[in-house]
Design a protein around this motif. Sequence first.
Motif, short mmCIF file in Angstrom:
data_model
loop_
_atom_site.label_atom_id
_atom_site.label_comp_id
_atom_site.label_asym_id
_atom_site.label_seq_id
_atom_site.Cartn_x
_atom_site.Cartn_y
_atom_site.Cartn_z
N ARG A 29 0.82 -1.21 0.00
CA ARG A 29 0.00 0.00 0.00
C ARG A 29 0.86 1.26 0.00
O ARG A 29 2.01 1.24 0.42
CB ARG A 29 -0.95 0.01 1.19
N PRO A 30 0.29 2.36 -0.47
CA PRO A 30 1.07 3.60 -0.54
C PRO A 30 1.37 4.16 0.84
O PRO A 30 0.65 3.91 1.81
CB PRO A 30 0.17 4.54 -1.33
N TYR A 31 2.43 4.90 0.91
CA TYR A 31 2.79 5.64 2.12
C TYR A 31 1.77 6.74 2.34
O TYR A 31 1.44 7.47 1.40
CB TYR A 31 4.18 6.24 1.91
N ASP A 32 1.24 6.87 3.57
CA ASP A 32 0.22 7.90 3.77
C ASP A 32 0.68 9.04 4.67
O ASP A 32 -0.13 9.89 5.06
CB ASP A 32 -1.10 7.28 4.26
N GLY A 33 1.98 9.08 4.94
CA GLY A 33 2.50 10.14 5.81
C GLY A 33 2.38 11.52 5.21
O GLY A 33 2.41 12.53 5.91
N PHE A 35 -0.27 12.45 3.44
CA PHE A 35 -1.69 12.76 3.27
C PHE A 35 -2.16 13.69 4.37
O PHE A 35 -1.66 13.68 5.49
CB PHE A 35 -2.55 11.49 3.33
N ASP A 36 -3.17 14.48 4.03
CA ASP A 36 -3.77 15.40 5.00
C ASP A 36 -5.27 15.47 4.68
O ASP A 36 -5.65 15.66 3.52
CB ASP A 36 -3.11 16.78 4.82
N VAL A 37 -6.08 15.29 5.71
CA VAL A 37 -7.54 15.26 5.52
C VAL A 37 -8.03 16.49 4.77
O VAL A 37 -8.93 16.41 3.93
CB VAL A 37 -8.23 15.14 6.89
N GLN A 39 -6.75 18.05 2.41
CA GLN A 39 -6.59 17.92 0.95
C GLN A 39 -7.87 17.44 0.28
O GLN A 39 -8.20 17.86 -0.83
CB GLN A 39 -5.48 16.90 0.63
N LYS A 242 -2.39 4.94 -6.15
CA LYS A 242 -1.04 5.30 -5.75
C LYS A 242 -0.78 6.78 -6.01
O LYS A 242 -0.01 7.41 -5.28
CB LYS A 242 0.00 4.44 -6.49
N PHE A 245 -5.08 8.72 -3.82
CA PHE A 245 -5.11 7.88 -2.62
C PHE A 245 -6.09 6.72 -2.82
O PHE A 245 -7.06 6.84 -3.56
CB PHE A 245 -5.42 8.66 -1.34
N PRO A 246 -5.80 5.57 -2.16
CA PRO A 246 -6.62 4.37 -2.38
C PRO A 246 -8.06 4.53 -1.93
O PRO A 246 -8.97 3.96 -2.55
CB PRO A 246 -5.93 3.29 -1.52
N TYR A 396 6.16 1.39 2.41
CA TYR A 396 5.38 1.85 3.55
C TYR A 396 6.21 2.00 4.81
O TYR A 396 5.70 2.38 5.84
CB TYR A 396 4.24 0.85 3.78
N ARG B 62 -5.97 9.19 9.74
CA ARG B 62 -5.54 9.41 8.36
C ARG B 62 -5.69 8.11 7.57
O ARG B 62 -6.22 8.11 6.46
CB ARG B 62 -4.08 9.87 8.38
N PHE B 66 -7.78 7.44 4.06
CA PHE B 66 -6.99 7.42 2.83
C PHE B 66 -6.66 6.03 2.31
O PHE B 66 -6.50 5.84 1.12
CB PHE B 66 -5.68 8.21 3.03
N GLN B 67 -6.47 5.06 3.22
CA GLN B 67 -6.00 3.76 2.76
C GLN B 67 -7.15 2.88 2.27
O GLN B 67 -8.30 3.28 2.28
CB GLN B 67 -5.23 3.06 3.88
N TYR B 68 -6.80 1.67 1.84
CA TYR B 68 -7.81 0.75 1.31
C TYR B 68 -8.83 0.36 2.37
O TYR B 68 -10.03 0.47 2.15
CB TYR B 68 -7.14 -0.53 0.78
#
Lengths: 420, 420
Positions: A29-33, A35-37, A39, A242, A245-246, A396, B62, B66-68
């Motif tokens: 899975r993608p790195y979510d560090g 990400f910001d709500v 956004q 990716k 976001f998923p 991740y 988060r 954002f994730q699956y």
Amino acid sequence: MSDPVMDTMNFLNEITLRYPEAISFAPGRPYDGLFDVEQIFAHIRRYLDHLALQGESPAGIREALFQYGPTAGRIRELIAGSLRADEDIQVPAESIVVTVGCQEAMFLTLRVLFSRREDVLLVSSPSYVGITGAARLLGIEPVAVVEHEDGLSCADVEVAVAVELAAGRRPRAIYVTPDHSNPSGVTMPLRTRHELLDLAARHDLLILEDSPYRLVSQGTRLPTLKSLDRARRVVHLGSYSKTVFPGARVGFAVADQTVVDTAGRSGLLADELAKVKSMVTVNTSPLGQAVIAGALLESAGRISDLNDETAKYYGDTLRTTLRCLDRVLPPVRRARLGVGWNRPSGGFFLTLKVPFRADNAALARSAQDFGVIWTPMSYFYPQGGGERGIRLSTSYLTHDEIESGIARLAEFIASASEDS
Amino acid sequence: MSDPVMDTMNFLNEITLRYPEAISFAPGRPYDGLFDVEQIFAHIRRYLDHLALQGESPAGIREALFQYGPTAGRIRELIAGSLRADEDIQVPAESIVVTVGCQEAMFLTLRVLFSRREDVLLVSSPSYVGITGAARLLGIEPVAVVEHEDGLSCADVEVAVAVELAAGRRPRAIYVTPDHSNPSGVTMPLRTRHELLDLAARHDLLILEDSPYRLVSQGTRLPTLKSLDRARRVVHLGSYSKTVFPGARVGFAVADQTVVDTAGRSGLLADELAKVKSMVTVNTSPLGQAVIAGALLESAGRISDLNDETAKYYGDTLRTTLRCLDRVLPPVRRARLGVGWNRPSGGFFLTLKVPFRADNAALARSAQDFGVIWTPMSYFYPQGGGERGIRLSTSYLTHDEIESGIARLAEFIASASEDS
């Protein structure tokens, strides 16, 4: 249903739950560090502003977000524009179907393309489990074309086509992940891309191109198969999991092929996908589409630009992983143990060859005794293979986790190699 | 694929596009005049606050968005709580699978339940096209049990079961919409609900209960079949498209049945649905789920409370439609023309009987010459029928539109009746 792939995946999930302290190189899975709500809200507002600027009424804007919307999607023009800007893929918006992630795009494409019992799906093997799982769900048995260390060989595809034809079956399509493949990490050279397109034209074969990692990878990108496609041989399967976001669950299929339906009418393959979609999910969430549209608008369609920082992150973690492997398993030790790995130029994955069976039992020992989790490569071979392979996902983890994790992995490999 | 239902639906779409000035009683979509974009943001924030109050870390929050996320869904506890509060349906969260709208719940349920070639799906007919379309996509031929003016008769279901068994087939499930059915508007009496549950137990039949209109309808609600189900005979199919909004694309299945898979292991039907879902859409958008969760939290699970105003709106439009019909087609004229209609207690739909074939040709004349669009009831009969029926949807029109539209409809009916 009982499916060997699902069962093994469940085993991996159980192991992950049972050893929460273990460092896991398993999830892709993608790195979510980054990400910001906020956004999400910004993206949605940007899309709604865009609709207003286009002259949409308040009622029309409300409808665009809240109602069902067209089966093939609301943001096809924006996706078509982005494919032009980012990928040099020139297709009309009408050839695009927006789907619930790339998985639904695969499912719909297989459902529409494989109508006869003798239709066969070739898959570059090892292969993403989403395609083989969807195929089995639809009663399509995937036929593996084994990938080499430097990727798929068109000579092998030729042989597979000949074997299937000789057995009275019809190779209908071949599934490939040309860039930084999941699970192997291998990228298809430009020459192979051209050869594969030629081969597809000669054998009336379609190419299902899935390439979720290319826009989050650093360095020069080779052209997509779809951008090289002059004969509409390629169905391009798209994912925003990716690049955005998923959790949006938005993907798409580019299906500009002309097809003839059972009533003898010809139309776009995209229209046929949409018809099936109407009976599977009705349409893709307009809310999810709004978020993706906002991201596309923010980058003027160049979604790759939004991912500079993300691509750098993934590049760093991949290089860190390779550096740690080089350090804990230097050439002499590597040779003595009989261990090796590849050096992908991007993406989330790399693969190790080990001198023992890297099966579920080995995975359980690795998690319990060494605190490190990985994915057996055998999961990704639809017709057997990969018994001595390990997939590492590097997307991740932090640098510290990678460092400790690779040290633990080396200990596990040393221990398992001595036992074997 | 070519499907008669999809083809006729396409005809209706074309007519709607060709005559944009016509008043349309065709679309069964919810009224969106009470929607506000800010509600979406408020719902998402409420859910995220809820996670924080539950002790979730910022990283966990988060990830939740954002994730699956889990294949079976993130908000199953909230849905289970809402089913208890609103519907007296007592089921563990584990028996719920969150789906991409109710359509995916239908698709997954049919895919898992119908494994043998001889399995037959009974459908109360006329029937929602989503269930018959999904069935055909999966190669399941639906068998119609014709509904009467006062709804489904269990004696008819008994006969259908006997006929199928005699022909060597196995009736596996029956699909019903007990409350304000689409398309007929009919509600199943309490007695029939109990009889149907008894019948299902006797014949080892499952009941697929789909009831999207009940919580947006005024008046006393009869208990759902699931709330009366003591023997796990009912798979309850849920939708938030009418109670929250369609664009979220969130529905669910309540599947608390024990099933045995092909490997001989027993587990919950819900788990089997999730396994198939992982190969169709991977998971339902956590963003969509967050919006629905926010709405559930706002109403403490009583989603019906959120819909007081909406239910009043639908009640008004339905009563207005009936009043207009009564006025322009008073009893004597009605009898002379041979026209009649039912008087549903709620929901979006009512049905007219007319003395002529209400087919696509009639619809085209109605749209072109009289400026009014409706849906031929024949669309909803999987095995023929309804040729002299018209469905009116009243959910989306203003009082003025209804008044003009019904006047135009009466003129069309008079003209078509004279021709017939």
